[in-house]
Design an enzyme around this catalytic site. Structure first.
Site, mmCIF file in Angstrom:
data_model
loop_
_atom_site.group_PDB
_atom_site.id
_atom_site.type_symbol
_atom_site.label_atom_id
_atom_site.label_comp_id
_atom_site.label_asym_id
_atom_site.label_seq_id
_atom_site.Cartn_x
_atom_site.Cartn_y
_atom_site.Cartn_z
ATOM 1 C CG ASP A 52 69.317 1.040 126.995
ATOM 2 O OD1 ASP A 52 69.959 0.682 126.004
ATOM 3 O OD2 ASP A 52 68.872 0.236 127.824
ATOM 4 C CB SER A 68 79.676 3.065 126.795
ATOM 5 O OG SER A 68 80.991 3.578 126.885
ATOM 6 C CG HIS A 127 82.448 -1.418 121.924
ATOM 7 N ND1 HIS A 127 82.009 -0.264 122.541
ATOM 8 C CD2 HIS A 127 82.182 -1.264 120.610
ATOM 9 C CE1 HIS A 127 81.508 0.551 121.624
ATOM 10 N NE2 HIS A 127 81.602 -0.028 120.454
ATOM 11 N N GLY A 165 69.839 -0.364 121.859
ATOM 12 C CA GLY A 165 70.679 0.319 122.829
ATOM 13 C C GLY A 165 72.132 -0.086 122.749
ATOM 14 C CB SER A 211 78.782 5.217 123.653
ATOM 15 O OG SER A 211 79.246 3.879 123.569
ATOM 16 C CG HIS A 212 82.298 6.662 118.347
ATOM 17 N ND1 HIS A 212 83.119 7.152 117.374
ATOM 18 C CD2 HIS A 212 82.310 5.320 118.173
ATOM 19 C CE1 HIS A 212 83.595 6.154 116.636
ATOM 20 N NE2 HIS A 212 83.107 5.033 117.106
ATOM 21 C CG ASN A 213 81.219 7.381 125.588
ATOM 22 O OD1 ASN A 213 80.503 8.149 124.955
ATOM 23 N ND2 ASN A 213 80.738 6.493 126.432
ATOM 24 C CD GLN A 243 83.529 4.842 110.815
ATOM 25 O OE1 GLN A 243 82.402 5.270 111.047
ATOM 26 N NE2 GLN A 243 84.027 3.782 111.440
ATOM 27 C CE1 TYR A 265 76.044 -3.659 124.643
ATOM 28 C CE2 TYR A 265 76.294 -5.139 122.780
ATOM 29 C CZ TYR A 265 76.056 -3.880 123.278
ATOM 30 O OH TYR A 265 75.834 -2.827 122.420
ATOM 31 N NE ARG A 282 78.873 2.306 108.733
ATOM 32 C CZ ARG A 282 79.647 3.211 109.326
ATOM 33 N NH1 ARG A 282 79.684 4.447 108.870
ATOM 34 N NH2 ARG A 282 80.388 2.885 110.374
#
Length: 720
Positions: free
Chosen positions: A488, A528, A47, A525, A92-94, A312, A50, A114
């Site tokens: 992306d 995920s 995450h 981008g 993403s926050h899958n 957060q 990469y 943010r």
């Protein structure tokens, strides 16, 4: 409290392979402390690092005369003229959204906002791209309700309009939904803030909300497949507070205007660890942190918990020391924490102190730049078998299969829970091809869209990647905007499987080709991976978020058809049904090849639409569901019927690319045809708007009945 002993099991639980751990031992020449293991785990997981995708991401086109800042910062920055820039990103926050849908989705929205305002931009628009399992799956309705509530609750309370997005359903997402969040903001080109620290002995300042135990290990969790232990992962999901974030936005923008900020970085994935390491690494500096000074909302927090918490609404900043009092006063006024928790140092060290102990002492540059980088084995996708015989179906029966399915029915149930008008600058709300928001105080506007057709990508990753960009280009064009740039969100399964890695490589090739041909560079981008449950992966879903510019309001295409307008199709139709929505929804068939995307034709057709916008009243791009679905949606939006000329099923439902549907007043038709001939673009009269029925050739039904099906199918299918 004594720290756990480092064992192979503990290393594995931190998502590190044996060879990666051996590399750590080599770098630091000793066994790491528990906190150091956590820091390496956070920085070297998929995450944050990469590590499986970097080698391929470097091939993407990321520059252009309009690009001020491409990938590598919190968000991308694109020039829109007159000293203004649009700053945007998708992320993403899958995994968190599957575990805890409301908070997972809410904090996904908070995190992307943010990313935008940490660069000095005031957010003006949000979008989301959501993928869920089958409506009949026992978890789907719960996930849909929770995610939509979370997106709406955070965005509405924060005060950013949600102007677009997409929702799809497919069995491959049964055990792993996708929640991709997009945000965009506006800043002056001479007031953009970056994350690279500079200067030795400069104070490192913690800003915003207090640190708790929520989200500890979240980034590591997001870098692994799901299995039967999923419920144990609930504590790794963060908890959001949009009202605190709104205060943080205003305080940060005020602070930036004061001139006190040297560099600033939001605390997202891996929290304090990632933000501090990135700031130091980009500036070629070390960082020393004293954790006793970190504002905490829970007692007896360990160094490990503080460094890996993903609480957060927090920022990290390097401050001009002479402006400390002024900066502190701003945050006190906004009732937020402001604490000096460390300083920049000249040595290449990440030094973490807690109590009177050194909890971590690591070479900072190695945490970021020496993360593993893999050229994983991959195999190209096999060419799909030809489609073969298409089952017989009536034209209206085919249309009803589409508008009665939750993937293609009206999404009003979803977007009516989002405030699309907050800020009073929204010109086009969800329901048209792209959302449009005015650039406040100017005559300009920006258009936003997000697109991908995962079935295409699975069948043919290169063409599917091209098509995602091409459809985004068409959606922006359909509201009159000149496409500017893209972000992306690359959602795939397990990259350690060569066929999944092959999907990734192929899709990136197609995306890159389309971005070059359509002059839409990728400026930001997110990747995920490991979107799998019990070894079963999602459809490859490389979502493209795109932004376009309208120089004046006169360029906006947002009209509705009127009675007597001609239905006119722009572009060539061969009737491509491979991987089509019709086959998927009417027959459960996912077969054949994806449609071919001719990028030169896409560009020529898009230029034609923008050049001739005065000749028509309304415009839609043709994509999933082809002419029939686009025509129905256009007529339904105008509250009228439409008659399409008799044709075969392939003509109505084919998904050939580079096509648009226009509502053309009869008096401008001849001029449009002549312009098409001159531009080498096919202009075909396919029907006429008006009346109470929707007719496909000789088949007709009352528009009111079809409209009722279209508007209720989503809620009916999900029991919401």
């Amino acid at each position: 409290m004594s720290e756990p002993q480092i064992t192979p099991e503990l290393v594995a639980a931190h998502g590190l392979k044996p060879d990666e751990y051996a590399r750590i031992l080599q770098i630091i020449n000793r066994e790491p402390s528990f906190t150091e293991l956590g820091i390496f785990s956070a920085m070297w997981n998929e995450h944050c690092s990469y590590k499986s995708s970097k080698i391929h991401l470097r091939k993407l086109p990321t520059t252009g005369p309009q690009v001020i800042c491409g990938p590598g910062e919190n968000a991308g920055v694109v020039d829109i003229g007159d000293g203004d820039a649009v700053i945007f990103k998708m992320e993403s926050h899958n995994h968190p959204s599957y575990i805890e849908p409301h908070q997972g989705a809410a904090t996904g929205v908070g995190g992307i906002l943010r990313d935008v305002f940490t660069m000095g931009a005031r957010p003006i628009a949000a979008m989301n791209s959501l993928s869920f399992g089958l409506p009949s799956h026992p978890k789907t309705a719960h996930l849909v309700k929770g995610v939509v509530e979370g997106v709406g609750a955070y965005g509405n309370a924060f005060g950013v309009p949600t102007v677009g997005g997409e929702v799809r359903f497919h069995r491959s997402y049964n055990g792993n939904c996708l929640v991709n969040a997009f945000a965009a903001g506006i800043a002056r080109t001479d007031a953009i803030f970056y994350s690279a620290a500079s200067g030795v002995g400069m104070p490192v300042v913690y800003l915003g909300a207090k640190t708790g135990r929520d989200g500890v290990g979240g980034a590591t969790m997001a870098s692994a497949e799901f299995d039967e232990t999923i419920e144990e992962k609930r504590p790794t999901v963060q908890v959001g507070d949009p009202f605190t974030e709104k205060c943080l936005l205003e305080a940060c923008l005020e602070l930036m205007a004061s001139g006190a900020v040297i560099s600033i970085q939001d605390m997202g994935a891996a929290g304090l660890t990632c933000s501090a390491v990135e700031m130091g690494d980009k500036g070629g500096l070390g960082i020393r942190l004293q954790l006793d000074d970190v504002p905490q909302r829970e007692t007896a927090m360990t160094a490990y918990e503080m460094m890996l918490s993903e609480s957060q609404e927090r920022m990290l900043m390097v401050l001009k020391p002479e402006m400390e009092a002024e900066a502190r006063a701003i945050f006190v006024k906004w009732d937020l924490d402001f604490a000096i928790i460390g300083e920049t140092i000249p040595e290449d060290r990440f030094l973490i102190l807690h109590g009177n102990e050194i909890k971590a002492d690591l070479p900072l540059s190695k945490l970021a730049s020496s993360a593993p980088e893999y050229d994983r084995p991959w195999v190209a996708a096999l060419a799909p078998a030809p489609l073969g015989e298409v089952p017989a179906i009536g034209a209206l029966e085919g249309l009803k299969a589409l508008i009665g399915s939750p993937s293609y029915a009206s999404k009003a149930w979803v977007y009516e829970q989002y405030d699309a008008q907050v800020g009073a600058d929204t010109l086009v709300t969800p329901g048209l091809p792209a959302g449009v928001v005015r650039v406040h105080g100017t005559g300009k506007a920006l258009a936003f869209t997000s697109d991908v057709t995962p079935r295409y990508v699975k069948a043919n990753p290169v063409q599917g990647g091209r098509q995602a960009v091409a459809e985004a280009y068409r959606n922006l064009t359909a509201v009159g905007a000149l496409p500017l740039a893209t972000t992306d969100n690359l959602n795939f399964g397990n990259p350690e499987k060569p066929e999944i890695m092959g999907q990734f490589v192929g899709a990136l090739k197609g995306i890159g080709e389309a971005c070059i041909a359509l002059d839409m560079p990728i400026v930001s981008g997110n990747v995920s991976l490991y979107n799998e449950t019990d070894g079963s992966g999602i459809l490859p879903t490389p979502t493209i978020g795109a932004v376009g510019l309208l120089q004046t309001m006169d360029e906006l295409i947002a009209g509705r058809p009127q009675t007597g307008d001609l239905a006119v199709m722009i572009g060539e139709t061969t009737g491509h049904l491979g991987q089509s929505a019709l086959l998927a929804e009417a027959f459960g068939i996912e077969a054949g090849d994806a449609p071919q995307v001719d990028l030169a034709v896409e560009k020529r057709t898009g230029n034609f639409i923008r050049a001739n916008r005065k000749a028509f009243r309304a415009c839609a791009d043709l994509s999933d569901g082809g002419l029939a679905l686009a025509a129905f949606e256009m007529a339904d939006g105008a509250g009228m019927g439409l008659w399409l000329y008799p044709a075969e099923i392939r003509f109505y439902f084919g998904e050939d690319q580079a096509r648009y549907l226009l509502a053309v007043p009869p008096e401008t038709m001849d001029g449009l045809k002549a312009a098409g001939q001159a531009a080498g673009v096919k202009v075909t009269l396919v029907g006429q708007f008006g009346g109470d029925d929707f007719a496909l050739g000789t088949e007709a039904e009352p528009m009111a009945d079809l409209s009722r099906l279209y508007r209720t199918a989503f809620a009916t299918a999900l029991g919401v």
